[in-house]
Design a protein around this motif. Sequence first.
Motif, short mmCIF file in Angstrom:
data_model
loop_
_atom_site.label_atom_id
_atom_site.label_comp_id
_atom_site.label_asym_id
_atom_site.label_seq_id
_atom_site.Cartn_x
_atom_site.Cartn_y
_atom_site.Cartn_z
N ASN A 208 0.64 -10.89 3.57
CA ASN A 208 1.66 -9.96 4.05
C ASN A 208 1.26 -8.49 3.97
O ASN A 208 1.95 -7.66 4.60
CB ASN A 208 2.96 -10.17 3.26
CG ASN A 208 3.69 -11.43 3.64
OD1 ASN A 208 4.47 -11.46 4.58
ND2 ASN A 208 3.42 -12.51 2.90
N TYR A 209 0.22 -8.17 3.24
CA TYR A 209 -0.20 -6.76 3.19
C TYR A 209 -1.34 -6.57 4.19
O TYR A 209 -2.43 -7.13 4.03
CB TYR A 209 -0.65 -6.36 1.79
CG TYR A 209 -0.96 -4.87 1.67
CD1 TYR A 209 0.03 -3.94 1.92
CD2 TYR A 209 -2.23 -4.43 1.33
CE1 TYR A 209 -0.23 -2.57 1.82
CE2 TYR A 209 -2.50 -3.07 1.23
CZ TYR A 209 -1.49 -2.16 1.48
OH TYR A 209 -1.76 -0.80 1.39
N PRO A 210 -1.13 -5.77 5.23
CA PRO A 210 -2.12 -5.67 6.32
C PRO A 210 -3.50 -5.22 5.86
O PRO A 210 -4.50 -5.57 6.49
CB PRO A 210 -1.50 -4.63 7.27
CG PRO A 210 -0.03 -4.67 6.97
CD PRO A 210 0.08 -4.98 5.51
N LEU A 211 -3.58 -4.43 4.78
CA LEU A 211 -4.87 -3.90 4.35
C LEU A 211 -5.54 -4.75 3.28
O LEU A 211 -6.56 -4.34 2.72
CB LEU A 211 -4.69 -2.48 3.83
CG LEU A 211 -4.05 -1.46 4.78
CD1 LEU A 211 -3.94 -0.10 4.10
CD2 LEU A 211 -4.85 -1.35 6.07
N SER A 212 -4.98 -5.91 2.96
CA SER A 212 -5.46 -6.66 1.80
C SER A 212 -6.89 -7.16 1.96
O SER A 212 -7.66 -7.19 0.99
CB SER A 212 -4.53 -7.85 1.53
OG SER A 212 -4.54 -8.75 2.64
N LYS A 213 -7.28 -7.53 3.16
CA LYS A 213 -8.59 -8.17 3.34
C LYS A 213 -9.75 -7.20 3.12
O LYS A 213 -10.76 -7.55 2.51
CB LYS A 213 -8.68 -8.78 4.74
CG LYS A 213 -7.62 -9.82 5.02
CD LYS A 213 -7.81 -11.05 4.13
CE LYS A 213 -6.72 -12.08 4.37
NZ LYS A 213 -6.76 -12.65 5.71
N LYS A 214 -9.62 -5.97 3.63
CA LYS A 214 -10.73 -5.01 3.54
C LYS A 214 -10.33 -3.69 2.88
O LYS A 214 -11.17 -3.00 2.32
CB LYS A 214 -11.27 -4.71 4.95
CG LYS A 214 -11.86 -5.91 5.68
CD LYS A 214 -13.17 -6.36 5.04
CE LYS A 214 -13.81 -7.49 5.85
NZ LYS A 214 -15.10 -7.94 5.27
N GLY A 215 -9.04 -3.34 2.97
CA GLY A 215 -8.62 -2.01 2.56
C GLY A 215 -8.29 -1.85 1.10
O GLY A 215 -8.23 -0.73 0.59
N VAL A 216 -8.06 -2.93 0.36
CA VAL A 216 -7.72 -2.83 -1.06
C VAL A 216 -9.00 -2.76 -1.88
O VAL A 216 -9.82 -3.69 -1.86
CB VAL A 216 -6.85 -4.02 -1.50
CG1 VAL A 216 -6.62 -3.98 -3.01
CG2 VAL A 216 -5.52 -4.01 -0.77
N LYS A 217 -9.17 -1.65 -2.61
CA LYS A 217 -10.37 -1.44 -3.41
C LYS A 217 -10.17 -1.81 -4.88
O LYS A 217 -11.12 -2.10 -5.59
CB LYS A 217 -10.81 0.02 -3.32
CG LYS A 217 -11.01 0.54 -1.90
CD LYS A 217 -12.11 -0.21 -1.18
CE LYS A 217 -12.32 0.36 0.22
NZ LYS A 217 -13.32 -0.42 0.98
N SER A 218 -8.92 -1.76 -5.33
CA SER A 218 -8.64 -1.98 -6.75
C SER A 218 -7.44 -2.91 -6.88
O SER A 218 -6.42 -2.73 -6.21
CB SER A 218 -8.35 -0.64 -7.44
OG SER A 218 -7.93 -0.85 -8.77
N ILE A 219 -7.56 -3.90 -7.75
CA ILE A 219 -6.45 -4.83 -8.00
C ILE A 219 -6.34 -5.05 -9.51
O ILE A 219 -7.34 -5.24 -10.20
CB ILE A 219 -6.66 -6.17 -7.27
CG1 ILE A 219 -5.38 -6.99 -7.31
CG2 ILE A 219 -7.85 -6.93 -7.79
CD1 ILE A 219 -4.30 -6.50 -6.42
N SER A 220 -5.11 -4.96 -10.01
CA SER A 220 -4.84 -5.16 -11.43
C SER A 220 -3.79 -6.25 -11.59
O SER A 220 -2.72 -6.17 -10.97
CB SER A 220 -4.36 -3.86 -12.07
OG SER A 220 -3.93 -4.08 -13.41
#
Length: 452
Positions: A208-220
């Motif tokens: 559901n988050y459009p940028l999740s595949k390439k745009g997310v650089k940090s995940i906690s």
Amino acid sequence: MSNPRNGDTKPPCLPRNGLVKIPTQPNGLGSASITKGTPAVKNRLCQPSSVPAILSPVLAHRSDLPIPSLASPLSLATLAGVASPPGASLVGLNASESSEQASPERLPGSPSERQLAVDEKILNRLFWYFSACEKCVLAQVCKTWRRVLYQPKFWVGLTPVLHTKELYNVLPGGEKEFVSLQGFAVRGFDGFCLVGVSDLDICEFIDNYPLSKKGVKSISLKRSTITDAGLEVMLEQMQGVVRLELSGCNDFTEAGLWSSLNARITALSVSDCINVADDAIAAISQLLPNLTELNLQAYHVTDTALAYFTAKQGYTTHTLRLNSCWEITNHGVVNMVHSLPNLSVLSLSGCSKVTDDGVELVAENLRKLRSLDLSWCPRITDMALEYIACDLHKLEELVLDRCVRITDTGLSYLSTMSSLRSLYLRWCCQVQDFGLKHLLSMGSLRLLSLAG
């Protein structure tokens, strides 16, 4: 943008824990929160509450219009002639709600004043004066303000915090529907903190988050029930992630790290995860050749694990924080200094078995250190401070909280350090007035903490 009136007092910044709670909205998006980023962002978001120089004198001296102030997030909304509805979302509005927002024609005042209130050139400068929480409120005033405020430049360095219950809307029939994250995508957030999520929640987030595949650089992930399978799917799908944090996640195992970690990750933080032990460090060392930063809080990691790091990591890794690793001894310090000789930041906080001999090894072999944390190391004495003062000539920060054996004599050794800028002596119960006199000669010292 600097403020021309430096004499004004600064308004309260965001809460100390860095979280800004957002009022609830029926669509489920309003419960998100945002955490602060770098000090530069903090300074920019917490500006003095003075009247910006770009305001028209006509508006600045109108008695019937309030002056924009950080103490009142809705003051600019009032200036525009529209009050933000109570409980309005600070994340985004849906189509029906946005259609009810004010247009320039509906604003009170003369045509020139109405035009000023929606002048995007002015707004682009004005909105830098407000905190993240206040920007969320101001974005609800009208479409023009929201369009200006939803530019990614206003949200750089901020991380949304999403709890699992905030990710779903409950439909009339009792079914759950994942909320829309389009408001986050428009603002270009490249980092998220997910609290209490499961494998299914993470998959829904990715879908559901459009940028999740390439745009997310940090995940906690904090206090989450992610399993080995969920961790593998997450890192396989989210190809842009280079910074990963796992805190309080007790359902994944070392096998999950072996199957999911990949070479693109450069910063890893693992804390309060009960299944992390020496084999997990082996996976980290072999699968992350480009690692620059490792933060580790693990009660079962032993000296052996610190010998796993490769020559490649010895060249790239500059930050290592070993917090409350109770089993680490001086032998582990020997392995560490030989495996990671280029460290500039080192924390051994809570490594209670490390003694003065371990500090001597650090001082002799890690000459590039700029920050050293030895807090909660009860075996450290004045002798360790002599080693530090003699060999670590580039050291800028030294943390000695709860080092209860340090005395005034140790401070006399530190007084010779010309590069030291920050010194923490909190709860060092044997430091007295005489010892503080030694610090008077430290011209570069800018921060001294004597709490407790």
